[in-house]
Design an enzyme around this catalytic site. Structure first.
Site, mmCIF file in Angstrom:
data_model
loop_
_atom_site.group_PDB
_atom_site.id
_atom_site.type_symbol
_atom_site.label_atom_id
_atom_site.label_comp_id
_atom_site.label_asym_id
_atom_site.label_seq_id
_atom_site.Cartn_x
_atom_site.Cartn_y
_atom_site.Cartn_z
ATOM 1 N N ARG A 121 0.817 -1.227 0.000
ATOM 2 C CA ARG A 121 0.000 0.000 0.000
ATOM 3 C C ARG A 121 0.848 1.273 0.000
ATOM 4 N NH1 ARG A 121 -2.834 -2.977 4.102
ATOM 5 N NH2 ARG A 121 -4.602 -4.097 3.202
ATOM 6 N N LYS A 143 2.265 11.061 -11.896
ATOM 7 C CA LYS A 143 1.418 10.154 -12.666
ATOM 8 C C LYS A 143 2.203 8.872 -12.882
ATOM 9 C CE LYS A 143 -1.593 12.726 -15.810
ATOM 10 N NZ LYS A 143 -1.955 12.771 -17.245
ATOM 11 N N GLU A 185 8.090 17.382 -26.320
ATOM 12 C CA GLU A 185 7.443 17.797 -25.067
ATOM 13 C C GLU A 185 8.000 19.149 -24.599
ATOM 14 O OE1 GLU A 185 4.916 16.049 -23.747
ATOM 15 O OE2 GLU A 185 5.159 14.023 -24.572
ATOM 16 N N LYS A 227 5.935 22.511 -15.404
ATOM 17 C CA LYS A 227 5.173 21.333 -14.988
ATOM 18 C C LYS A 227 4.888 21.365 -13.490
ATOM 19 C CE LYS A 227 4.067 16.629 -15.482
ATOM 20 N NZ LYS A 227 4.175 15.381 -16.235
ATOM 21 N N GLU A 237 -5.416 16.150 -11.986
ATOM 22 C CA GLU A 237 -5.967 16.387 -13.319
ATOM 23 C C GLU A 237 -7.478 16.586 -13.327
ATOM 24 O OE1 GLU A 237 -4.650 13.444 -16.142
ATOM 25 O OE2 GLU A 237 -4.597 14.937 -17.715
ATOM 26 N N ARG A 241 -4.325 20.779 -15.262
ATOM 27 C CA ARG A 241 -3.302 19.817 -15.660
ATOM 28 C C ARG A 241 -3.587 19.225 -17.039
ATOM 29 N NH1 ARG A 241 -0.198 15.396 -11.819
ATOM 30 N NH2 ARG A 241 1.153 14.576 -13.446
ATOM 31 N N ASN A 245 -1.858 17.980 -21.915
ATOM 32 C CA ASN A 245 -2.173 17.009 -22.963
ATOM 33 C C ASN A 245 -2.208 17.642 -24.357
ATOM 34 O OD1 ASN A 245 -2.401 14.823 -21.199
ATOM 35 N ND2 ASN A 245 -4.461 15.429 -20.646
ATOM 36 N N HIS A 248 -1.720 15.710 -27.541
ATOM 37 C CA HIS A 248 -1.831 14.292 -27.182
ATOM 38 C C HIS A 248 -3.109 13.630 -27.687
ATOM 39 C CE1 HIS A 248 1.599 15.256 -24.742
ATOM 40 N NE2 HIS A 248 1.680 14.048 -24.240
ATOM 41 N N HIS A 252 -2.090 10.482 -29.472
ATOM 42 C CA HIS A 252 -2.419 9.129 -29.006
ATOM 43 C C HIS A 252 -3.054 8.291 -30.101
ATOM 44 C CE1 HIS A 252 -2.419 9.975 -24.395
ATOM 45 N NE2 HIS A 252 -1.221 9.651 -24.856
ATOM 46 N N HIS A 265 6.380 8.236 -28.936
ATOM 47 C CA HIS A 265 5.397 9.091 -28.283
ATOM 48 C C HIS A 265 5.627 10.572 -28.623
ATOM 49 C CE1 HIS A 265 2.643 10.504 -25.174
ATOM 50 N NE2 HIS A 265 3.613 11.244 -24.677
HETATM 51 N N1 LIG Z 1 4.074 9.932 -15.996
HETATM 52 C C1 LIG Z 1 3.897 10.921 -16.828
HETATM 53 O O1 LIG Z 1 3.461 12.000 -16.454
HETATM 54 C C2 LIG Z 1 4.257 10.710 -18.269
HETATM 55 C C3 LIG Z 1 4.352 11.802 -19.142
HETATM 56 C C4 LIG Z 1 4.752 11.560 -20.443
HETATM 57 C C5 LIG Z 1 5.057 10.288 -20.869
HETATM 58 N N2 LIG Z 1 4.950 9.252 -19.994
HETATM 59 C C6 LIG Z 1 5.291 7.900 -20.390
HETATM 60 O O2 LIG Z 1 6.693 7.846 -20.642
HETATM 61 C C7 LIG Z 1 6.958 6.812 -21.575
HETATM 62 C C8 LIG Z 1 7.892 7.335 -22.624
HETATM 63 O O3 LIG Z 1 9.108 7.687 -21.973
HETATM 64 P P1 LIG Z 1 10.475 7.640 -22.765
HETATM 65 O O4 LIG Z 1 10.318 8.386 -24.016
HETATM 66 O O5 LIG Z 1 11.546 7.990 -21.826
HETATM 67 O O6 LIG Z 1 10.538 6.104 -23.200
HETATM 68 P P2 LIG Z 1 11.512 4.940 -22.708
HETATM 69 O O7 LIG Z 1 11.542 4.857 -21.255
HETATM 70 O O8 LIG Z 1 11.106 3.720 -23.453
HETATM 71 O O9 LIG Z 1 12.945 5.448 -23.216
HETATM 72 C C9 LIG Z 1 13.192 5.512 -24.599
HETATM 73 C C10 LIG Z 1 14.379 4.624 -24.984
HETATM 74 O O10 LIG Z 1 15.587 5.255 -24.555
HETATM 75 C C11 LIG Z 1 16.315 4.384 -23.727
HETATM 76 N N3 LIG Z 1 17.066 5.224 -22.809
HETATM 77 C C12 LIG Z 1 16.577 5.948 -21.770
HETATM 78 N N4 LIG Z 1 17.567 6.671 -21.244
HETATM 79 C C13 LIG Z 1 18.697 6.420 -21.944
HETATM 80 C C14 LIG Z 1 20.030 6.882 -21.875
HETATM 81 N N5 LIG Z 1 20.394 7.805 -20.987
HETATM 82 N N6 LIG Z 1 20.912 6.379 -22.744
HETATM 83 C C15 LIG Z 1 20.538 5.475 -23.688
HETATM 84 N N7 LIG Z 1 19.300 5.024 -23.814
HETATM 85 C C16 LIG Z 1 18.377 5.491 -22.933
HETATM 86 C C17 LIG Z 1 15.288 3.494 -23.139
HETATM 87 O O11 LIG Z 1 15.832 2.293 -22.631
HETATM 88 C C18 LIG Z 1 14.361 3.282 -24.323
HETATM 89 O O12 LIG Z 1 14.884 2.310 -25.170
HETATM 90 C C19 LIG Z 1 5.622 6.379 -22.123
HETATM 91 O O13 LIG Z 1 5.290 5.134 -21.565
HETATM 92 C C20 LIG Z 1 4.657 7.449 -21.662
HETATM 93 O O14 LIG Z 1 3.360 6.948 -21.447
HETATM 94 C C21 LIG Z 1 4.566 9.454 -18.710
#
Ligand SMILES: NC(=O)c1ccc[n+]([C@@H]2O[C@H](COP(=O)([O-])OP(=O)(O)OC[C@H]3O[C@@H](n4cnc5c(N)ncnc54)[C@H](O)[C@@H]3O)[C@@H](O)[C@H]2O)c1
Ligand SMILES: NC(=O)c1ccc[n+]([C@@H]2O[C@H](COP(=O)([O-])OP(=O)(O)OC[C@H]3O[C@@H](n4cnc5c(N)ncnc54)[C@H](O)[C@@H]3O)[C@@H](O)[C@H]2O)c1
Lengths: 364, 364
Positions: A121, A143, A185, A227, A237, A241, A245, A248, A252, A265
């Protein structure tokens, strides 16, 4: 190093941005009196690059260190990865005095946060984001989520980290395409909240793409400030917030229809922003000149402008099924000029998107 | 009908206790402006008894009603049941404007609460507890969870309901053994927090076992008041709330070693309380006379006194692995006389439990 705070009362936390910050982790954990038992969560791509650095400095500072390494990629943001974390925690007899630390991009951060929200929890967790997207967006704001076979991010929680430590040096190893995806972003923040920052990006996108450190720190910091302010206003949200999006709604739909992994993304968001700007222009919320500037900055960041050819009907179906649809009406974020945005209800999505997607308009 | 409030600031909610309250649900939901789309969650035993009543009154009041029926029993408090709820929600395109309603015992309540905590990062939920245990304990306070193959309640969240509606008439169909198991938790409140209530129970356990309505309402109300006060003080179990685990340290060990389903949770708690009282007496926290009164009330409620024969080593191993063990030390709740309790650190669990479990002592 620069710092800021996400102001959420008892759940407030600091974000530190700088170079070579990973090794500062033990000191910060001690200062915050966080547990001495740490479960590091990373993935198969990031772990070989940075895990031992973090493990060693923690062990040297007398922390008890455990780790779990997930498969890489969006496809692994699922119940199986979550289960892998739970099982490691349980088998190591971890109690509530255990800290989870996410070392990786947004995927690792989102899963780790959700594991922290739900193990016993709730146990504390810390974000060490290593992708640009994670540094400017996903690591801040609490999030957390995993995907469900029937849709993205459907299972999750609002659960804040205790600390976000952003080491921009980790971006040196990030693939260029991922860096660009993160820049989408970054642009988003300029468009929806800060015209000066947007202009700064127009001047410095090349410095960012060349990974010049002081520019990276500046950009990450400005994004996190925006942010943090939004999250402090509206943690769960209910209103404000939702502006984050921007790009998005359509983004999406592209992601989903192309299959995750085909279009990143951030790339989808870039295309979604351009479509949103087109709609905003039609609705006289911004001028054609603003659309042009957005298009040029997206291009300068190495991002695609043109959505893959998809049927309008399929896109609409996905958008209308999206969880941000309240009672069947399509609401989306539109920019007002550059530097401001609002949530708008679209009365006739079919017509509006048909116009916005007309290729001759997209090519300006 | 009697009412009380769980005071948690913006997350405060009402508990209403009475007879024939199920059909009052639509009015309460309207008064609280909760969503008009409702997903009822029940199980294969409770649904045939009460689901149509609830469905019909909601439909008559213009709510859109969906339902999902889980398998019965503790064995189904798992990821598969959770998935069944998620899938129903997603397939019905439920957005955040959806209310989850738990209709059943503690198992249905705990799973439904966790589903509500995690679907789209949180949707509102309401508890309609139908077992005595759920009415006096699990439906109040926002602890939600599912079991993990490696242990009970390991995955969960603190997530408060918006309303708890307790219809004591539903207890008419509860098996007598389940009623007794619920009475164990009722006794617990008397021992740890309210000597007057304990005495009232000594006088009226027979009325409760005969399901006399005004006595049931009184007992449920008094338990909920105590629980509400504890939860308001300590929502996330940092201190005070741990006192509610009276009887649970040893109880959990019995449950786990006998296999869930063999010994009911309440039965295990009853045996655990007696062991705790024995230890308290040895530590001069209460008198032998108090132990005797506790033993007699447990017996009067139709609960077992004697733990099944288990090896002390096995029990100790389970207790020391329990998540309430902080940094390896065994802490358990002991009663101080009757009507008060405190958390005590047990320096030498092996010896202490050996004495407490000696059969001649248990038989008084
Ligand atoms: N929580 C939130 O508020 C929020 C906001 C936006 C996106 N997201 C989520 O985030 C995700 C996308 O994040 P992302 O773009 O970081 O994707 P990811 O975590 O898949 O990273 C992208 C790629 O880069 C690699 N990588 C990361 N750091 C690295 C580094 N320093 N050196 C070499 N390779 C590296 C990863 O292993 C992966 O292959 C999605 O799932 C999305 O839904 C969440
Ligand atoms: N969340 C909390 O704070 C908290 C506190 C204590 C216990 N719990 C959890 O509660 C669960 C035990 O709850 P429980 O004892 O209600 O178990 P349960 O939900 O399994 O109910 C016991 C049995 O009675 C049946 N039943 C329930 N209401 C009935 C009715 N009105 N008529 C006929 N049959 C009925 C159920 O279907 C089941 O077969 C455990 O999983 C325990 O971990 C949670």
């Amino acid at each position: 190093m620069e710092s800021l705070t996400v102001g959420l009362g008892a759940r407030s936390y600091a974000i530190h941005v700088g170079a070579d910050l990973l090794t500062a982790l033990p000191d910060w954990l001690k200062a915050l009196q966080l547990p001495r038992r740490v479960m590091l969560v990373s993935n198969q791509v990031v772990a070989p690059l940075y895990l031992s650095t973090v493990e060693c400095c923690l062990a040297a500072a007398d922390f008890q260190v455990l780790s779990v390494i997930l498969p890489d990629g969006e496809a692994s943001k699922n119940a199986a990865s979550l289960e892998q974390i739970y099982t490691s925690l349980i088998r190591s007899h971890c109690d509530r005095q255990t800290l989870l630390v996410a070392l990786g991009g947004g995927v690792v951060g989102d899963i780790t946060g959700f594991a922290a929200a739900t193990y016993l929890r709730g146990v504390p967790f810390v974000q060490l984001p290593t992708s640009l997207l994670a540094q400017v967006d996903s690591s801040v704001g609490g999030k957390t989520a995993i995907n469900h076979p029937l849709g993205k991010n459907l299972i999750g929680a609002f659960y804040q980290p205790r600390l976000v430590l952003i080491d921009v040096k980790t971006l040196q190893t990030l693939p260029a395409r991922e860096l660009s995806a993160g820049l989408a972003e970054v642009i988003k923040y300029g468009v929806i909240a800060d015209a000066n920052f947007f202009h700064w990006l127009e001047l410095h996108s090349a410095n960012l793409r060349r990974l010049e450190q002081e520019f990276l720190i500046e950009a990450v910091l400005r994004c996190c400030r925006i942010k943090a302010a939004v999250v402090a206003e509206d943690e769960t949200e209910q209103g404000q917030r939702a502006l984050l999006n921007y790009g998005h709604t359509f983004g999406h739909a592209i992601e989903q229809l192309c299959g995750y992994g085909q279009v990143l993304h951030g790339e989808a968001v870039a295309m979604g922003m351009l479509v949103a700007a087109r709609i905003a222009e039609r609705q006289q919320l911004c001028r054609m000149e603003d659309v042009q500037r957005i298009r040029e900055l997206i291009a300068a960041c190495g991002l695609p402008l043109q959505p893959p050819s998809l049927s309008l009907e399929a896109c609409l179906e996905v958008m209308l099924r999206d969880k941000k649809v309240t009672a069947g009406r399509l609401r989306m974020v539109l920019n007002e000029g550059i530097g401001s945005a609002k949530l708008v209800e679209i009365a006739d999505p079919g017509e509006v998107f048909a116009v916005a997607l007309a290729p001759e308009l997209l090519h300006g």
